[in-house]
Design an enzyme around this catalytic site. Structure first.
Site, PDB file in Angstrom:
ATOM      1  CE  LYS A  51     -13.493  16.341 -41.647  1.00  0.00           C
ATOM      2  NZ  LYS A  51     -12.131  16.770 -42.252  1.00  0.00           N
ATOM      3  CG  LEU A  53     -16.100  22.490 -32.495  1.00  0.00           C
ATOM      4  CD1 LEU A  53     -15.570  21.527 -32.231  1.00  0.00           C
ATOM      5  CD2 LEU A  53     -16.030  23.671 -31.535  1.00  0.00           C
ATOM      6  N   GLY A  54     -17.125  24.038 -36.671  1.00  0.00           N
ATOM      7  CA  GLY A  54     -16.445  24.516 -38.085  1.00  0.00           C
ATOM      8  C   GLY A  54     -17.271  23.791 -39.146  1.00  0.00           C
ATOM      9  CE  LYS A  55     -22.531  24.860 -41.995  1.00  0.00           C
ATOM     10  NZ  LYS A  55     -23.346  25.980 -42.095  1.00  0.00           N
ATOM     11  N   GLY A  56     -16.857  22.478 -43.633  1.00  0.00           N
ATOM     12  CA  GLY A  56     -15.998  22.508 -44.484  1.00  0.00           C
ATOM     13  C   GLY A  56     -16.886  22.042 -46.044  1.00  0.00           C
ATOM     14  CB  THR A  57     -15.623  21.201 -49.251  1.00  0.00           C
ATOM     15  OG1 THR A  57     -14.402  22.083 -49.059  1.00  0.00           O
ATOM     16  CG2 THR A  57     -15.940  21.470 -50.721  1.00  0.00           C
ATOM     17  CE1 TYR A  58     -16.310  17.154 -51.403  1.00  0.00           C
ATOM     18  CE2 TYR A  58     -14.420  18.014 -50.208  1.00  0.00           C
ATOM     19  CZ  TYR A  58     -15.016  17.441 -51.470  1.00  0.00           C
ATOM     20  OH  TYR A  58     -14.152  17.705 -52.588  1.00  0.00           O
ATOM     21  N   GLY A  59     -18.694  18.857 -45.320  1.00  0.00           N
ATOM     22  CA  GLY A  59     -19.328  18.301 -43.762  1.00  0.00           C
ATOM     23  C   GLY A  59     -19.204  19.488 -42.820  1.00  0.00           C
ATOM     24  CG  ASP A  83      -6.639  21.281 -47.461  1.00  0.00           C
ATOM     25  OD1 ASP A  83      -6.534  22.193 -48.181  1.00  0.00           O
ATOM     26  OD2 ASP A  83      -7.847  20.800 -47.076  1.00  0.00           O
TER      27      ASP A  83
HETATM   28  N1  LIG Z   1     -10.788  18.695 -33.370  1.00  0.00           N
HETATM   29  C1  LIG Z   1     -11.237  19.822 -33.604  1.00  0.00           C
HETATM   30  N2  LIG Z   1     -11.166  21.090 -32.392  1.00  0.00           N
HETATM   31  C2  LIG Z   1     -11.781  22.047 -32.704  1.00  0.00           C
HETATM   32  N3  LIG Z   1     -12.225  22.572 -33.768  1.00  0.00           N
HETATM   33  C3  LIG Z   1     -12.208  21.652 -35.106  1.00  0.00           C
HETATM   34  C4  LIG Z   1     -11.721  20.372 -34.922  1.00  0.00           C
HETATM   35  N4  LIG Z   1     -11.702  19.929 -35.965  1.00  0.00           N
HETATM   36  C5  LIG Z   1     -12.162  21.084 -36.900  1.00  0.00           C
HETATM   37  N5  LIG Z   1     -12.393  22.097 -36.308  1.00  0.00           N
HETATM   38  C6  LIG Z   1     -12.985  23.342 -36.868  1.00  0.00           C
HETATM   39  O1  LIG Z   1     -13.881  22.908 -38.014  1.00  0.00           O
HETATM   40  C7  LIG Z   1     -13.190  23.325 -39.227  1.00  0.00           C
HETATM   41  C8  LIG Z   1     -13.426  22.568 -40.286  1.00  0.00           C
HETATM   42  O2  LIG Z   1     -12.780  21.273 -40.110  1.00  0.00           O
HETATM   43  P1  LIG Z   1     -12.142  20.323 -41.146  1.00  0.00           P
HETATM   44  O3  LIG Z   1     -10.925  21.075 -41.953  1.00  0.00           O
HETATM   45  O4  LIG Z   1     -11.696  19.172 -40.651  1.00  0.00           O
HETATM   46  O5  LIG Z   1     -13.255  20.013 -42.269  1.00  0.00           O
HETATM   47  P2  LIG Z   1     -13.257  20.017 -43.626  1.00  0.00           P
HETATM   48  O6  LIG Z   1     -14.518  19.778 -44.352  1.00  0.00           O
HETATM   49  O7  LIG Z   1     -12.218  18.828 -44.137  1.00  0.00           O
HETATM   50  O8  LIG Z   1     -12.815  21.388 -44.330  1.00  0.00           O
HETATM   51  P3  LIG Z   1     -12.260  21.907 -45.667  1.00  0.00           P
HETATM   52  O9  LIG Z   1     -13.182  21.670 -46.743  1.00  0.00           O
HETATM   53  O10 LIG Z   1     -11.914  23.277 -45.595  1.00  0.00           O
HETATM   54  O11 LIG Z   1     -10.887  20.859 -46.010  1.00  0.00           O
HETATM   55  C9  LIG Z   1     -11.738  23.685 -38.943  1.00  0.00           C
HETATM   56  O12 LIG Z   1     -11.080  24.666 -39.780  1.00  0.00           O
HETATM   57  C10 LIG Z   1     -11.916  24.162 -37.440  1.00  0.00           C
HETATM   58  O13 LIG Z   1     -12.329  25.451 -37.385  1.00  0.00           O
END
Ligand SMILES: Nc1ncnc2c1ncn2[C@@H]1O[C@H](COP(=O)(O)OP(=O)(O)OP(=O)(O)O)[C@@H](O)[C@H]1O
Length: 376
Positions: free
Chosen positions: A64, A41-47, A156
Site C-alpha cells: 500500500k 490492485l486498486g486505487k484509493g483517495t490517498y494512494g 469506512d
Molecule cells: N491486500 C490486498 N489484496 C488485494 N487487493 C487489495 C488489497 N488491499 C487493497 N486492495 C485493493 O485496493 C483497493 C484500495 O485499497 P485501500 O482501500 O486500502 O486504499 P485507500 O486508499 O485506503 O482507499 P479509500 O480511499 O477508498 O479508503 C481496495 O478496494 C482493493 O480493491
C-alpha cells in the site's frame, strides 16, 4: 502521538510503542531493488495498492503506497500500527512486518487477497444470494465485533474494504484502517457523504467535530447488508432531501404503514434486523454482535435462485464503472426516476454454509470477478 485513555492501558502501550519503533526503524528504500511490481490492485483517495513479489524471499504481497504529499507520517504510522494490532483476528487482513518510505510514498505490506474486493462480485441491481451474503456478512460482523471490543471504530465500512479470497466468500477479511479511530474521541468531519454515512454524520457540516461511536459502523454495516442482497444502494445520502431515505424515515417512524418498494423483498425477521441496524437515533442502534441472532432466520421472501450460468463473470465488461469514492450508477439526477419495484435474483449455486467459513482458509480460487454498478 498519544492515544485516548478509553483504550485499555495495555493496548495503548502496544500501539504507541509500535508507532515509535516504526518511526525509528523505517528505512528509505528504492522499491525496484527489493520488489517486483506485478500489477496495480486498486486505487484509493490517498494512494494505491500494488501486487508485488519480494525479490529475495519470493513472497507475494500487497504493497500500500500512501502519497507523502497528502499523507502525514503520523497518519501513515497510525494506519500501519492499528492494522498490525488488529491483524491477529482471522477476519482482518494480515500484515507483514514491513514499512518503509520512498521519496514520494510511505509504504506498508499486507497479505494479498487473491479474489479482490467484495464490490466486484455483487451483481448490480440483483445482489448476492442469501447464502453467500450470510457467509460473508457473518465474517464482517465478527471482524467488527473484534474491533469494537478493542474500543476501535472502523469508520469506512464499504464493499471495497472487504477483501475476498474466493468468489463464494468462504474467506473474507476486513481491511483499510486509515479512518479507524478510538471510540469516544472527537474527530473533524473531512470525508464526503456516501450512502454508508450515518444520518447524524450527514447532518454534521464539514470540518466541524463529531464523536466517534460504534453506531457509525453499525449503520454502515446495515447499508452494506442491503447493498449485498439487492445490488442497490438504499439511498444516495441519509438526508431528508433524498426521497428514498425520506420514505424509509417515514416508515421507520410509523408515519407511513407502506413498506417502501425496495424493502419488500425482505422477511419480517430481516426487516426487524434492519430497523435495529439502521435505527435513526444512533443511541438506539444495536451492537454488531446482536445481528448474529438473525442468522438462523430467513431474510429473503423469495429464495428461488436461478442457475449459476446467468451470472456475468467478465469483469472487463463493467470494470470501468467501479467508483473510486462512491457514487450512484445513474448519477444523482435520475436516481428517483430509476426506482425499481422488484429485482431479478441471482446466486451462486455452489455455496456451503456460512458456519463453515473458518474451516476453509486455504482456498486457491481463480480470480473471477463480477464488477457491478450499484444504483438505486
Ligand atoms: N491486500 C490486498 N489484496 C488485494 N487487493 C487489495 C488489497 N488491499 C487493497 N486492495 C485493493 O485496493 C483497493 C484500495 O485499497 P485501500 O482501500 O486500502 O486504499 P485507500 O486508499 O485506503 O482507499 P479509500 O480511499 O477508498 O479508503 C481496495 O478496494 C482493493 O480493491
Amino acid at each position: 502521538m498519544s492515544f485516548s485513555p478509553l483504550l485499555s492501558r495495555g493496548a495503548m502501550d502496544i500501539l504507541e510503542e509500535l508507532q515509535l519503533l516504526t518511526a525509528k526503524t523505517m528505512e528509505k528504500i528504492e522499491v525496484s531493488k527489493h520488489y517486483e511490481i506485478i500489477r496495480e490492485l486498486g486505487k484509493g483517495t490517498y494512494g494505491r495498492v500494488d501486487l508485488a513479489i519480494h525479490k529475495t524471499r519470493g513472497t507475494k504481497m500487497a504493497l500500500k503506497f500512501l502519497r507523502k504529499k497528502t499523507t502525514k507520517q503520523k497518519s501513515f504510522l497510525q494506519e500501519y500500527c492499528i492494522s498490525r494490532y488488529l491483524s491477529s483476528c482471522p477476519y482482518i487482513i494480515s500484515m507483514y512486518d514491513i514499512a518503509f518510505e520512498t521519496n514520494e510514498y510511505y509504504v506498508f505490506a499486507q497479505e494479498y487477497a487473491v479474489a479482490g474486493d467484495l464490490f466486484d462480485i455483487i451483481p448490480p441491481q440483483v445482489g448476492l444470494s442469501e447464502h453467500t451474503t450470510k457467509r460473508c456478512i457473518y465474517q464482517v460482523a465478527l471482524a467488527l465485533d473484534y474491533l469494537h471490543n478493542r474500543k476501535l471504530v472502523h469508520r469506512d465500512i464499504k464493499p471495497e474494504n472487504i477483501l475476498i479470497f474466493d468468489k463464494e466468500c468462504r474467506k473474507i477479511k476486513l481491511s483499510d484502517f486509515g479512518m479507524t479511530r478510538i471510540a469516544g474521541t472527537t474527530e473533524k468531519r473531512v470525508s464526503g457523504t456516501i450512502p454508508y454515512t450515518a444520518p447524524e454524520l450527514c447532518e454534521t457540516s464539514k470540518h466541524s467535530g463529531f464523536l466517534v461511536e460504534y453506531s457509525i459502523d453499525v449503520w454502515a454495516f446495515g447499508v452494506l447488508l442491503f447493498c449485498m442482497m439487492t445490488g442497490n444502494f438504499p439511498w444516495e445520502k441519509a438526508l431528508h432531501l433524498d426521497s428514498f431515505y425520506y420514505e424509509f424515515l417515514q416508515w421507520q417512524r410509523y408515519k407511513s404503514t407502506t413498506i417502501p418498494s425496495q424493502w419488500r423483498k425482505f422477511t419480517p425477521h430481516a426487516l426487524k434486523m434492519f430497523s435495529k441496524l439502521l435505527s435513526i437515533e444512533p443511541e438506539k442502534r444495536c451492537a454488531i454482535k446482536d445481528v448474529l441472532w438473525y442468522f438462523a432466520k430467513t431474510w429473503l421472501v423469495n429464495k428461488e435462485e436461478p442457475p449459476n450460468a446467468d451470472i456475468k463473470t467478465n469483469s472487463d465488461i463493467f470494470a470501468h464503472i467501479k467508483p473510486q469514492g462512491l457514487s450512484l450508477g445513474g448519477g444523482s439526477d435520475n436516481i428517483n426516476s430509476n426506482k425499481t419495484e422488484t429485482s431479478p435474483s441471482l446466486s451462486f449455486s455452489s455455496c456451503s454454509s456460512y458456519e463453515d467459513v473458518a474451516k476453509d482458509t486455504n482456498s486457491n480460487a481463480i480470480l473471477v470477478s463480477t464488477a457491478i454498478e450499484i444504483c438505486v
